[in-house]
Design an enzyme around this catalytic site. Structure first.
Site, PDB file in Angstrom:
ATOM      1  N   GLU A  35       0.839  -1.197   0.000  1.00  0.00           N
ATOM      2  CA  GLU A  35       0.000   0.000   0.000  1.00  0.00           C
ATOM      3  C   GLU A  35       0.879   1.254   0.000  1.00  0.00           C
ATOM      4  OE1 GLU A  35      -1.302   1.796   3.557  1.00  0.00           O
ATOM      5  OE2 GLU A  35      -1.231  -0.089   4.658  1.00  0.00           O
ATOM      6  N   LYS A  96      -5.875  10.523   0.248  1.00  0.00           N
ATOM      7  CA  LYS A  96      -5.964   9.156   0.752  1.00  0.00           C
ATOM      8  C   LYS A  96      -7.186   8.520   0.106  1.00  0.00           C
ATOM      9  CE  LYS A  96      -5.224   8.161   5.122  1.00  0.00           C
ATOM     10  NZ  LYS A  96      -5.401   7.979   6.586  1.00  0.00           N
ATOM     11  N   VAL A 116      -5.774   0.072   2.573  1.00  0.00           N
ATOM     12  CA  VAL A 116      -5.873  -1.384   2.475  1.00  0.00           C
ATOM     13  C   VAL A 116      -6.946  -1.786   1.463  1.00  0.00           C
ATOM     14  CG1 VAL A 116      -6.599  -3.466   3.716  1.00  0.00           C
ATOM     15  CG2 VAL A 116      -4.941  -1.914   4.750  1.00  0.00           C
ATOM     16  N   ASP A 148     -19.681   2.271  13.613  1.00  0.00           N
ATOM     17  CA  ASP A 148     -18.486   2.647  12.848  1.00  0.00           C
ATOM     18  C   ASP A 148     -17.580   1.439  12.656  1.00  0.00           C
ATOM     19  OD1 ASP A 148     -16.482   3.985  11.575  1.00  0.00           O
ATOM     20  OD2 ASP A 148     -15.944   5.288  13.263  1.00  0.00           O
ATOM     21  N   SER A 150     -14.510  -0.207   9.658  1.00  0.00           N
ATOM     22  CA  SER A 150     -13.694   0.095   8.489  1.00  0.00           C
ATOM     23  C   SER A 150     -14.265  -0.540   7.223  1.00  0.00           C
ATOM     24  CB  SER A 150     -12.272  -0.416   8.715  1.00  0.00           C
ATOM     25  OG  SER A 150     -11.513  -0.331   7.527  1.00  0.00           O
ATOM     26  N   ALA A 151     -14.086   0.170   6.110  1.00  0.00           N
ATOM     27  CA  ALA A 151     -14.463  -0.387   4.804  1.00  0.00           C
ATOM     28  C   ALA A 151     -13.588  -1.566   4.418  1.00  0.00           C
ATOM     29  CB  ALA A 151     -14.366   0.705   3.739  1.00  0.00           C
ATOM     30  N   ASP A 152     -12.445  -1.724   5.110  1.00  0.00           N
ATOM     31  CA  ASP A 152     -11.567  -2.864   4.826  1.00  0.00           C
ATOM     32  C   ASP A 152     -12.323  -4.183   4.915  1.00  0.00           C
ATOM     33  OD1 ASP A 152      -9.581  -0.961   4.753  1.00  0.00           O
ATOM     34  OD2 ASP A 152      -8.517  -1.685   6.531  1.00  0.00           O
ATOM     35  N   LYS A 169      -5.559  -2.601  14.022  1.00  0.00           N
ATOM     36  CA  LYS A 169      -5.042  -1.535  14.880  1.00  0.00           C
ATOM     37  C   LYS A 169      -5.593  -1.689  16.296  1.00  0.00           C
ATOM     38  CE  LYS A 169      -4.413   1.664  11.044  1.00  0.00           C
ATOM     39  NZ  LYS A 169      -4.826   0.743   9.966  1.00  0.00           N
TER      40      LYS A 169
END
Length: 315
Positions: A35, A96, A116, A148, A150-152, A169
């Protein structure tokens, strides 16, 4: 029958492969996707460029080809020249880009570093099978109130790539993230560990169902998945940072608690939470969290190159 030839002058949006990556894929040599957000947004200048070059050299020293991914002037690039890496590292205006941002970025001619989700998507489109990163996004703390995540996670649930990472994380809700990955059908392997890594920490304390010990073990799991077929989803190889390189666990827990309290007091929400927490950790640990992050990334990149090499050898 109607022609599907692109209209003259119409821009092409499929990923552009560097000559090195294109030749490696044609020869069935191992390639590792990297990345670019760590270069553009994760490290101070000029160290970011030195690290980018170091990570690419780690891949090459293991016999594989690095393919750093970014979008430059509306072109999705898989594999960057040194000059292009320097541009990503030096441009303070570079955006980003997550997966959802790719289409508008390409259509408007924008430039951006890939997260990612965007890196995994473009890597698979280009025919790559292995991707190395630091830590994944996941389910945020207090999810029941904020919804909430992550879109990951959703992208990895429908993208068949092997991702080598140091877990998610540690500012996130690790048990909830693992539960979400299970629900989405994303496979998780602990590399040499029975506990899911904690990004800055060697262990989050949460167990994993499956443990592998060699790159060949991972390659065999990849081969079994290919043979089985079925829904496309990612395979996560959770590789812990070495205990000697991890952030001191007591310091980590104390500073993270302070950061979360500061978030609440300052009413920081949504996409602003993660950068705030990470910045707080870096400042209050005098940069030790950044060094642990880099140690994890180096280990992941080196392992990903060995996995890609093993997978190429087994076909």
């Amino acid at each position: 029958m109607a022609s599907h030839t692109p209209t003259a002058g119409r821009r092409r949006y499929e990923p552009t492969l560097s000559a090195e990556v294109r030749d490696a894929l044609a020869a069935h040599r191992p390639v590792v996707a990297l990345e670019s957000t760590i270069i553009a947004h994760g490290l101070p200048r000029p160290r970011n460029l030195r690290v980018a070059l170091e990570l690419e050299e780690l891949v090459r020293s293991a016999g594989a080809v690095p393919a750093t991914v970014a979008v430059l002037d509306g072109s999705a690039r898989v594999g960057l020249t040194e000059g292009e890496l320097k541009r990503v590292a030096d441009d303070p205006e570079i955006r980003k880009l997550g997966h959802r941002d790719l289409a508008p970025a390409l259509a408007t001619g924008a430039s951006g570093a890939t997260t990612v989700s965007a890196t995994a998507f473009l890597a698979v489109r280009a025919g790559l099978r292995v991707f190395a990163t630091g830590g994944l996004g996941g389910v945020h703390r207090e999810w029941t109130e904020t919804q909430d995540e992550s879109a990951d996670l959703r992208l990895l649930a429908r993208t068949g790539i092997t991702v080598v990472c140091a877990g998610v994380k540690s500012i996130l809700d690790v048990p909830a993230t693992l539960q979400r990955l299970e629900t989405l059908g994303v496979g998780v392997l602990g590399y040499g560990t029975t506990r899911f890594p904690g990004f800055y920490l060697a262990s989050s304390g949460v167990p994993v169902d499956w443990t592998v010990h060699t790159p060949e073990d991972v390659a065999e799991v990849m081969r079994a998945r290919d043979a089985l077929g079925g829904p496309e989803s990612a395979l996560i190889v959770a590789n812990p940072v070495a205990e000697a390189d991890q952030l001191d666990p007591e310091l980590h827990d104390r500073v993270l608690a302070e950061a979360l309290e500061a978030c609440r007091e300052q009413d920081i929400t949504g996409q602003a939470v993660t950068p705030f927490l990470l910045d707080h950790l870096m400042r209050r640990t005098a940069g030790a969290s950044l060094e642990a992050n880099l140690a994890a990334v180096r280990g992941n990149v080196a392992l990903a190159a060995r996995i890609a090499t093993a997978a190429a050898a087994t076909g």
